[in-house]
Write an enzyme that holds these catalytic residues in place. Structure first.
Site, PDB file in Angstrom:
ATOM      1  N   LYS A 116      51.578  43.442  35.558  1.00 27.67           N
ATOM      2  CA  LYS A 116      51.650  43.017  36.914  1.00 27.67           C
ATOM      3  C   LYS A 116      53.210  42.686  37.248  1.00 27.67           C
ATOM      4  CE  LYS A 116      47.495  43.410  36.441  1.00 27.67           C
ATOM      5  NZ  LYS A 116      46.914  44.577  36.777  1.00 27.67           N
ATOM      6  N   GLU A 200      54.070  33.639  41.930  1.00 30.46           N
ATOM      7  CA  GLU A 200      53.610  34.163  43.390  1.00 30.46           C
ATOM      8  C   GLU A 200      53.391  32.868  44.252  1.00 30.46           C
ATOM      9  OE1 GLU A 200      50.748  36.889  43.804  1.00 30.46           O
ATOM     10  OE2 GLU A 200      51.611  38.489  42.599  1.00 30.46           O
ATOM     11  N   HIS A 235      35.178  36.599  41.929  1.00 33.51           N
ATOM     12  CA  HIS A 235      35.849  37.933  41.687  1.00 33.51           C
ATOM     13  C   HIS A 235      34.777  39.170  41.564  1.00 33.51           C
ATOM     14  CE1 HIS A 235      39.505  35.567  41.635  1.00 33.51           C
ATOM     15  NE2 HIS A 235      39.031  34.669  40.611  1.00 33.51           N
ATOM     16  N   ARG A 292      41.641  53.923  38.750  1.00 35.86           N
ATOM     17  CA  ARG A 292      40.232  54.249  38.312  1.00 35.86           C
ATOM     18  C   ARG A 292      39.811  54.534  39.456  1.00 35.86           C
ATOM     19  NH1 ARG A 292      40.218  48.575  37.831  1.00 35.86           N
ATOM     20  NH2 ARG A 292      38.561  48.076  39.528  1.00 35.86           N
TER      21      ARG A 292
HETATM   22  C1  MV4 Z   1      46.492  35.409  45.036  1.00 37.56           C
HETATM   23  C2  MV4 Z   1      45.680  34.746  45.941  1.00 37.56           C
HETATM   24  C3  MV4 Z   1      46.357  33.894  46.744  1.00 37.56           C
HETATM   25  N1  MV4 Z   1      47.785  33.991  46.436  1.00 37.56           N
HETATM   26  N2  MV4 Z   1      47.758  35.515  44.892  1.00 37.56           N
HETATM   27  C4  MV4 Z   1      42.326  37.019  42.913  1.00 37.56           C
HETATM   28  C5  MV4 Z   1      41.931  38.237  41.918  1.00 37.56           C
HETATM   29  C6  MV4 Z   1      43.416  38.880  41.653  1.00 37.56           C
HETATM   30  N3  MV4 Z   1      43.559  40.216  41.827  1.00 37.56           N
HETATM   31  C7  MV4 Z   1      44.400  38.296  42.630  1.00 37.56           C
HETATM   32  N4  MV4 Z   1      43.623  37.193  43.371  1.00 37.56           N
HETATM   33  C8  MV4 Z   1      44.263  36.151  44.002  1.00 37.56           C
HETATM   34  N5  MV4 Z   1      45.775  36.231  43.873  1.00 37.56           N
HETATM   35  C9  MV4 Z   1      48.367  34.833  45.742  1.00 37.56           C
HETATM   36  N6  MV4 Z   1      49.637  34.990  45.699  1.00 37.56           N
HETATM   37  C10 MV4 Z   1      44.376  34.754  45.921  1.00 37.56           C
HETATM   38  C11 MV4 Z   1      43.669  35.551  44.847  1.00 37.56           C
HETATM   39  C12 MV4 Z   1      42.307  35.428  45.183  1.00 37.56           C
HETATM   40  C13 MV4 Z   1      41.325  36.234  45.468  1.00 37.56           C
HETATM   41  C14 MV4 Z   1      41.837  37.534  45.972  1.00 37.56           C
HETATM   42  C15 MV4 Z   1      41.327  39.116  45.974  1.00 37.56           C
HETATM   43  C16 MV4 Z   1      39.855  38.596  46.156  1.00 37.56           C
HETATM   44  C17 MV4 Z   1      39.275  37.440  46.075  1.00 37.56           C
HETATM   45  C18 MV4 Z   1      39.821  36.470  45.575  1.00 37.56           C
HETATM   46  C19 MV4 Z   1      39.538  35.280  45.112  1.00 37.56           C
HETATM   47  C20 MV4 Z   1      40.053  34.299  44.868  1.00 37.56           C
HETATM   48  C21 MV4 Z   1      41.483  34.113  44.612  1.00 37.56           C
END
Ligand code: MV4
Length: 496
Positions: A116, A200, A235, A292
């Site tokens: 990442k 982040e 998730h 993918r």
């Molecule tokens: C985040 C965020 C808030 N701020 N990054 C969760 C899965 C991963 N792909 C990244 N995720 C998140 N990153 C920052 N800087 C909140 C989440 C997140 C989330 C993101 C997408 C879909 C569902 C989620 C559920 C909880 C937290």
């Protein structure tokens, strides 16, 4: 074109790939584990090979066995589907070393996006907006505190080898930093054998919007618009739509341009997805790239008319993308509901057993992708997704209505499913108005149950109680079907 493709996967995606191969006149070889003897994919393929035990390590994750089998049966390509070996650079290298084509990106692209931090650095160099934070690994607590002060609390500590929600921790202040830093590092080492972590800024109440891209080995890049994937629990996505209600033409132009730049920056080929967080001011930030085909690809197929899996196979063979960007029009509205074998009234506990009666919905604008039917065994060994129900209509409210009717028509007995819960979401006013973010499902439970819920988030009985209360409080305006006779019929009736 390829003569024979080995499908290194199971369930609905294996069936989806078999269908694309049949349309292209390619022979198909399925592999299946002991637990999948009653599944559809070995039945539908031209050839099927039992490759061993039910646990994934002995079957769908047995690299040596899969490659050896592919060579033995004369397969000239392997399609990995999603999960399993789809994003494993070592698998790609080994497949290619044995003279077989991997239907997917290069090992190099997968590695670049797998880290990442390297992905963030690459994106920011190529004008793809990333979440404010560090572009490299944070080496120690002092460095971390100074970066965190600069971006402003709250921040998230994330594992560089993580993704999909694993290995993240929120930090609200400098006082919390040291202990959070140390435990995130420890957990990352344990989970990913790599303890690099980065920072982040925490984005409050964002939406999860992703862009489908396709690129070929000749340097042609296309996008197929965006998908809205905010409706998720732990998730795990539950409902996806395309296009996003929230994305206007101006944002669509910017976010799809950024996605194409992201794919170009890692010299990508194959279908891929760029995930973004979008805040309430319509600012968007790169999160990660999925190298993918994804579970939710059908919503994009229905609004674009492009067959993504067929295109993947053709690109892997070395053909150019079969369409120009200007040929792709966004047409209508698509919605996908994931049908899981799980019990919403029992904290979404996976439900296993044999499917007894199985009747799919059908009709104009209704598509079902599944790997199972009557007599199929849903086991504890894999993901509990039974099927995807995908609907298309000319506008969002029409497709929601069509989906509600299709869900009512869907009859599955023998295992408990989340169908009633899906209907419940589609009836929700905030959902139908498009007023939601990634916290929608968590909020459903919280808002209606303050007092009881505060006790313990994991209290199964409490969750069941709340859910039953929620379901009873909804008036359904969809025609109710007769309850099917099954060992679990009482659970279906509970919600009606
Ligand atoms: C985040 C965020 C808030 N701020 N990054 C969760 C899965 C991963 N792909 C990244 N995720 C998140 N990153 C920052 N800087 C909140 C989440 C997140 C989330 C993101 C997408 C879909 C569902 C989620 C559920 C909880 C937290």
């Amino acid at each position: 074109m390829f003569k024979k493709i080995l499908i290194a996967n199971r369930g609905e995606i294996a069936v989806r790939i078999i269908k694309a191969c049949k349309e292209l006149g390619i022979n198909t070889a399925a592999i299946y584990s002991d637990a999948d003897i009653t599944s559809l994919h070995p039945r539908l393929a031209d050839e099927a090979y039992n490759i061993g035990g039910s646990v994934s390590i002995e079957s769908y994750l047995n690299k040596e066995k899969i490659i050896k089998l592919a060579k033995k049966i004369g397969a000239d390509a392997i399609h990995p589907g999603y999960g399993f070996f789809s994003e494993n650079p070592k698998f790609i290298t080994d497949v290619e070393k044995s003279g077989i084509t991997f239907i997917g990106p290069s090992a190099k692209s997968v590695s670049m996006m797998g880290s990442k931090t390297s992905a963030r650095a690459l994106m920011s160099k190529n004008n793809v907006p990333v979440v404010p934070g560090s572009l490299e690994e944070i080496k120690n607590v002092n460095e971390g505190i100074s970066v965190a002060e600069k971006v402003g609390y709250p921040i998230l500590l994330k594992a560089s080898a993580g993704g999909g929600g694993k290995g993240m921790r929120r930090v609200n202040s400098s006082e919390e930093f040291k202990s959070a830093f140390e435990s995130t590092k420890r957990e990352a080492l344990k989970a990913f054998a790599n303890d690099d972590i980065y920072i982040e800024k925490f984005i409050e109440n964002p939406k999860h919007i992703e862009v489908q891209v396709i690129a070929d080995k000749h340097g042609n890049f296309r996008h197929l618009f965006e998908r809205e994937c905010s409706i998720q629990r732990r998730h795990q996505k539950i409902i996806e739509e395309s296009p996003s209600f929230f994305v206007d033409e101006k944002l669509r132009k910017k976010i799809t341009d950024a996605a194409v730049n992201a794919a170009k920056s890692c010299k990508y080929y194959n279908a891929g997805t760029i995930e973004f967080l979008v805040d309430s001011n319509k600012q968007f930030y790169f999160l990660e790239m999925n190298t993918r085909v994804q579970v939710e690809h059908p919503v994009t197929e229905l609004i674009s008319g492009i067959d993504i899996v067929r295109e993947q196979i053709s690109i892997a063979y070395g053909n150019k993308i079969s369409f120009a960007q200007s040929d792709v029009r966004l047409n209508g509205y698509a919605l996908e509901c994931r049908i899981y074998a799980e019990d919403p009234a029992n904290n979404f506990m996976p439900s296993t057993g044999k499917i007894i009666d199985y009747k799919e919905p059908n009709g104009s604008g209704v598509r079902v992708d599944t790997g199972f039917t009557s007599g199929s065994e849903i086991s504890i060994f894999y993901d509990p997704m039974i099927a995807k129900l995908i609907c298309w209509d000319r506008d969002r409210l029409s497709v929601i209505n069509r989906m509600k009717l299709a869900l009512t028509e869907y009859q599955i007995s023998g295992v408990i499913t989340n169908i009633s819960f899906l209907r419940f979401i589609l009836e929700n006013d905030d959902f139908t108005k498009g007023h939601y973010d990634i916290h929608f499902i968590d909020n459903l439970f919280k808002d209606n149950s303050n007092k009881i819920f505060d006790k313990s988030e994991d209290d199964l009985e409490t969750a069941a109680f709340i859910f039953s209360a929620l379901m009873k409080s909804t008036k359904s305006n969809v025609t109710k079907s007769k309850t099917v006779l099954s060992s679990n019929a009482w659970r279906e009736q509970l919600y009606d």
